[in-house]
Scaffold this motif. Structure first.
Motif, mmCIF file in Angstrom:
data_model
loop_
_atom_site.group_PDB
_atom_site.id
_atom_site.type_symbol
_atom_site.label_atom_id
_atom_site.label_comp_id
_atom_site.label_asym_id
_atom_site.label_seq_id
_atom_site.Cartn_x
_atom_site.Cartn_y
_atom_site.Cartn_z
ATOM 1 N N LEU A 130 9.109 6.656 -47.506
ATOM 2 C CA LEU A 130 7.991 7.353 -46.863
ATOM 3 C C LEU A 130 7.106 6.444 -46.015
ATOM 4 C CD1 LEU A 130 7.105 9.687 -49.840
ATOM 5 C CD2 LEU A 130 8.096 10.365 -47.670
ATOM 6 N N HIS A 131 7.718 5.542 -45.253
ATOM 7 C CA HIS A 131 6.943 4.739 -44.310
ATOM 8 C C HIS A 131 7.347 5.089 -42.891
ATOM 9 C CE1 HIS A 131 10.568 2.305 -44.964
ATOM 10 N NE2 HIS A 131 10.381 1.876 -43.736
ATOM 11 N N ALA A 132 6.544 4.685 -41.929
ATOM 12 C CA ALA A 132 6.779 5.038 -40.525
ATOM 13 C C ALA A 132 8.142 4.519 -40.066
ATOM 14 C CB ALA A 132 5.678 4.448 -39.651
ATOM 15 N N PRO A 133 8.836 5.276 -39.226
ATOM 16 C CA PRO A 133 10.179 4.883 -38.797
ATOM 17 C C PRO A 133 10.179 3.685 -37.853
ATOM 18 C CG PRO A 133 9.482 6.823 -37.607
ATOM 19 C CD PRO A 133 8.419 6.543 -38.641
ATOM 20 N N LYS A 134 11.239 2.864 -37.934
ATOM 21 C CA LYS A 134 11.396 1.725 -37.040
ATOM 22 C C LYS A 134 12.156 2.127 -35.788
ATOM 23 C CE LYS A 134 11.592 -1.481 -40.850
ATOM 24 N NZ LYS A 134 12.449 -2.311 -41.668
ATOM 25 N N ILE A 135 13.091 3.059 -35.948
ATOM 26 C CA ILE A 135 13.885 3.526 -34.816
ATOM 27 C C ILE A 135 13.784 5.043 -34.740
ATOM 28 C CG2 ILE A 135 15.525 1.608 -34.777
ATOM 29 C CD1 ILE A 135 17.448 3.332 -36.390
ATOM 30 N N PRO A 136 13.870 5.596 -33.550
ATOM 31 C CA PRO A 136 13.784 7.057 -33.441
ATOM 32 C C PRO A 136 14.949 7.744 -34.133
ATOM 33 C CG PRO A 136 13.657 5.992 -31.277
ATOM 34 C CD PRO A 136 13.987 4.937 -32.266
ATOM 35 N N VAL A 137 14.661 8.818 -34.832
ATOM 36 C CA VAL A 137 15.684 9.586 -35.523
ATOM 37 C C VAL A 137 16.011 10.840 -34.720
ATOM 38 C CG1 VAL A 137 16.196 10.817 -37.667
ATOM 39 C CG2 VAL A 137 14.906 8.706 -37.745
ATOM 40 N N CYS A 138 15.146 11.200 -33.798
ATOM 41 C CA CYS A 138 15.287 12.473 -33.077
ATOM 42 C C CYS A 138 16.516 12.534 -32.179
ATOM 43 C CB CYS A 138 14.034 12.763 -32.262
ATOM 44 S SG CYS A 138 13.712 11.523 -31.006
#
Length: 131
Positions: A63-71
């Motif tokens: 539950l931490h901010a993403p390092k790479i886009p997942v979208c």
């Protein structure tokens, strides 16, 4: 006539919820964990009870901010019950700080890391070359 609700909405967070996931700014990557994530190695975790350590580990891992886009990924369908459960986890525990897709990506990342050797062995065992 519509009922007026007295709700305090942060316009920045509201707009960010529609924007694509962006990588965290200049984060030091360390084998899938983020140094800025909750429960960093400060030496305090040795004094914390086992349940609390598990909670810190869970927050740090999933539950931490993403390092790479997942979208930029593909669509995958999941059970309605799982979708609702994950959505609640992301909203309540994650405080709407990440998307359902990011959470699922983290869970899969951990699964593949944990079972990599088993998956490789089973793949080789079941793979038949076409030539």
């Amino acid at each position: 006539m519509a009922k007026k609700l007295d709700v305090d909405i942060d316009p920045g967070k509201f707009l960010d919820s529609f924007r694509p996931e962006m990588p965290a700014p200049a984060a030091h990557e360390n084998a899938g964990t983020d140094g800025d994530a909750p429960g960093g190695a400060t030496g305090e975790t040795e004094k914390v009870p086992a349940k609390a350590k598990k909670e810190v580990e869970y927050l740090k891992r999933f539950l931490h901010a993403p390092k790479i886009p997942v979208c930029s990924g593909k669509t995958a369908y999941i059970r309605k019950g799982y979708h609702e459960r994950i959505q609640r986890i992301v909203q309540v525990i994650g405080k709407n700080g990440l998307t359902l897709s990011v959470y699922v990506d983290r869970v899969l990342e951990q699964h593949f890391r944990e079972y990599e050797e088993v998956i490789r062995r089973l793949y080789k065992k079941n793979y038949e070359d076409i030539y």
